[in-house]
Design a protein around this motif. Structure first.
Motif, PDB file in Angstrom:
ATOM      1  N   ALA B  61       0.867  -1.177   0.000  1.00 37.46           N
ATOM      2  CA  ALA B  61       0.000   0.000   0.000  1.00 37.46           C
ATOM      3  C   ALA B  61       0.900   1.222   0.000  1.00 37.46           C
ATOM      4  CB  ALA B  61      -0.902  -0.006   1.226  1.00 37.46           C
ATOM      5  N   SER B  63       0.887   5.837  -0.406  1.00 36.85           N
ATOM      6  CA  SER B  63       0.066   7.043  -0.401  1.00 36.85           C
ATOM      7  C   SER B  63       0.941   8.276  -0.531  1.00 36.85           C
ATOM      8  CB  SER B  63      -0.718   7.113   0.907  1.00 36.85           C
ATOM      9  OG  SER B  63      -1.349   8.362   1.031  1.00 36.85           O
ATOM     10  N   VAL B  69       3.826   3.654   4.156  1.00 36.02           N
ATOM     11  CA  VAL B  69       2.602   2.902   4.471  1.00 36.02           C
ATOM     12  C   VAL B  69       2.973   1.425   4.505  1.00 36.02           C
ATOM     13  CG1 VAL B  69       0.247   2.324   3.744  1.00 36.02           C
ATOM     14  CG2 VAL B  69       1.165   4.602   3.263  1.00 36.02           C
ATOM     15  N   ILE B  71       1.539  -2.687   5.643  1.00 33.10           N
ATOM     16  CA  ILE B  71       0.398  -3.522   6.043  1.00 33.10           C
ATOM     17  C   ILE B  71       0.804  -4.256   7.312  1.00 33.10           C
ATOM     18  CG2 ILE B  71      -1.195  -5.350   5.327  1.00 33.10           C
ATOM     19  CD1 ILE B  71      -0.054  -4.612   2.385  1.00 33.10           C
ATOM     20  N   HIS B  72       0.077  -3.992   8.365  1.00 34.32           N
ATOM     21  CA  HIS B  72       0.425  -4.568   9.658  1.00 34.32           C
ATOM     22  C   HIS B  72      -0.758  -5.313  10.263  1.00 34.32           C
ATOM     23  CE1 HIS B  72       4.230  -2.311  11.180  1.00 34.32           C
ATOM     24  NE2 HIS B  72       4.408  -2.805   9.985  1.00 34.32           N
ATOM     25  N   TYR B 104      -5.809  -6.385  11.680  1.00 35.14           N
ATOM     26  CA  TYR B 104      -5.149  -5.871  10.479  1.00 35.14           C
ATOM     27  C   TYR B 104      -5.337  -4.359  10.396  1.00 35.14           C
ATOM     28  CZ  TYR B 104      -4.440 -10.482   8.348  1.00 35.14           C
ATOM     29  OH  TYR B 104      -4.019 -11.752   8.074  1.00 35.14           O
ATOM     30  N   HIS B 105      -4.289  -3.661  10.004  1.00 36.05           N
ATOM     31  CA  HIS B 105      -4.413  -2.222   9.752  1.00 36.05           C
ATOM     32  C   HIS B 105      -3.311  -1.770   8.814  1.00 36.05           C
ATOM     33  CE1 HIS B 105      -1.789  -2.659  13.318  1.00 36.05           C
ATOM     34  NE2 HIS B 105      -1.122  -1.620  12.846  1.00 36.05           N
ATOM     35  N   LEU B 106      -3.546  -0.636   8.193  1.00 37.13           N
ATOM     36  CA  LEU B 106      -2.475  -0.006   7.418  1.00 37.13           C
ATOM     37  C   LEU B 106      -1.757   0.902   8.394  1.00 37.13           C
ATOM     38  CD1 LEU B 106      -4.485   1.012   4.218  1.00 37.13           C
ATOM     39  CD2 LEU B 106      -2.950  -0.958   4.475  1.00 37.13           C
ATOM     40  N   LEU B 108       0.369   3.965   8.956  1.00 35.69           N
ATOM     41  CA  LEU B 108       0.622   5.173   8.169  1.00 35.69           C
ATOM     42  C   LEU B 108       1.600   6.055   8.936  1.00 35.69           C
ATOM     43  CD1 LEU B 108      -3.191   5.795   7.590  1.00 35.69           C
ATOM     44  CD2 LEU B 108      -1.652   4.546   6.051  1.00 35.69           C
ATOM     45  N   ILE B 123      -5.100   6.385  -0.471  1.00 33.77           N
ATOM     46  CA  ILE B 123      -4.118   5.316  -0.305  1.00 33.77           C
ATOM     47  C   ILE B 123      -4.356   4.300  -1.425  1.00 33.77           C
ATOM     48  CG2 ILE B 123      -3.252   3.453   1.197  1.00 33.77           C
ATOM     49  CD1 ILE B 123      -4.366   5.116   3.596  1.00 33.77           C
ATOM     50  N   LEU B 125      -3.914   0.591  -2.877  1.00 39.43           N
ATOM     51  CA  LEU B 125      -3.644  -0.790  -2.483  1.00 39.43           C
ATOM     52  C   LEU B 125      -3.148  -1.556  -3.705  1.00 39.43           C
ATOM     53  CD1 LEU B 125      -6.926  -1.442  -0.432  1.00 39.43           C
ATOM     54  CD2 LEU B 125      -4.743  -0.555   0.405  1.00 39.43           C
TER      55      LEU B 125
END
Lengths: 220, 141
Positions: B61, B63, B69, B71-72, B104-106, B108, B123, B125
């Motif tokens: 991801a 932005s 950014v 992915i976590h 899960y979250h992005l 940032l 953002i 993906l």
């Protein structure tokens, strides 16, 4: 679901038995009628049958005042370990605790005898100024505290909380692991209960109000 | 702003259609949590829906609104919360995957400007196979 009714006098014994037999708990509803309480098995709050008195520790709060054991006396304290560079679980938990505090404040007894304390395990980055700005964003009544590693380890150890800060030279966003639970200390500075994730504001405030009613003035 | 999003959406839909020949992947309820002043770490959430009949894998991801950014995923194990990098997040066919607080979250990092509730931030993906999906996230308190 099995309901256990008990009298005030035998409450703690029953809680012990329940904790031993069933894992853990909470008082989900409370009826004042005839001094009887109803305890329902519960996974949100674990009540300790024999609350453990905490021993002294030394932190500094976000206004640079000493925050030690005496600051836990005379109030119920919700404690949460975290760090301000935490994008997900810390702001989520603090926002939820702010809602829980609001619910408690709306109750007849109010929230005057309750404090919410965010304990930063990352004193390297979380200065008093940063902590103040951080916690007051969620609720102006919240306290932010931190201390050196020995003192953090001291209180975390007493609560069975774990944390790990992996400071890496040259790495701005080093990993920080921390306990996801919310710890409840009673007004006699005893470790009284713990809320395990997944947390929800209503679950916490509802259970706390029941617990406070059950404990009444004797907890102070 | 609005036209740029629309153009992005059209582009996204076109590229999905081109890549998969189906309705592809859709995103709903995309939001970013507003942070206290001075905090440079934010998190983005959403519901990803895989409308295709094969697994789709979110691989990256990015932005223009943030320096980094990632992915976590927050994992709570033995009462300890930790964040792990989740660079290969698989969406099963005809199913949704929710990015939500505590999971899960992005992640940032270092927003280029201060984001406040009500703002929107774009953002993009990226999925395995070259599929890209620009998404507008709403900043919420």
């Amino acid at each position: 679901m099995k309901t256990i009714s008990l009298k005030f006098g035998v409450k703690m014994t029953t809680v012990v038995l329940a904790a031993v037999l069933g894992g853990v708990w909470l008082a989900a509803t409370y009826r004042e009628s005839g001094s009887r309480a109803i305890l329902l098995p519960d996974r949100v709050m674990t009540l300790f049958p024999d609350p453990k008195p905490l021993t002294d520790f030394a932190f500094t709060d976000h206004e640079n005042r000493v925050f030690d054991l005496s600051r836990l006396k005379g109030k119920w304290s919700f404690l949460f370990f975290g760090y301000t560079h935490c994008p997900d679980i810390c702001p989520t938990t603090l926002a939820l605790l702010a809602r829980a505090r609001e619910n408690i404040a709306k109750s007849t007894v109010g929230a005057k005898d309750v404090q919410f304390v965010f304990i930063s395990v990352d004193p390297n980055r979380d200065t008093a100024g940063k902590l103040g700005q951080y916690v007051s964003y969620f609720d102006t009544a919240f306290l932010g505290v931190t201390g050196d590693n020995a003192q953090l380890g001291n209180l975390a150890g007493q609560l069975g909380a774990a944390y790990e800060v992996k400071i890496t030279p040259g790495m701005e966003n080093y990993p920080v692991y921390h306990s996801a639970a919310v710890f409840l200390v009673d007004p006699r500075a005893r470790y009284h209960a713990v809320f395990a994730p997944p947390l929800d504001a209503e679950g916490i405030s509802r259970r706390f109000k029941v617990l406070r009613d059950l404990e009444g003035p004797k907890a102070i | 702003m609005r036209w740029r999003h629309l153009a992005g959406l059209i582009l996204a839909l076109t590229s999905i259609a081109a890549a998969t020949g189906e309705a592809g992947i859709s995103v709903r309820d995309a939001w970013v949590r507003e942070t206290p002043p001075g905090v440079a770490m934010m998190a983005g959430y959403m519901v990803l829906q895989n409308n295709t009949s094969r697994p789709q894998v979110l691989v990256a991801a990015s932005s223009p609104g943030f320096e980094t950014v990632m992915i976590h995923r927050t994992i709570v194990k033995d009462g300890l919360a930790r964040m792990v990098h989740a660079p290969q997040t698989e969406l099963t066919p005809h199913a949704s995957l929710t990015f939500a607080p505590g999971g899960y979250h992005l992640m940032l990092m270092n927003p280029k400007r201060t984001l406040r509730a009500g703002d929107r931030v774009d953002i993009t993906l990226e999925f395995r196979g070259g599929l890209v999906l620009p998404v507008a996230y709403e900043v919420r308190k």
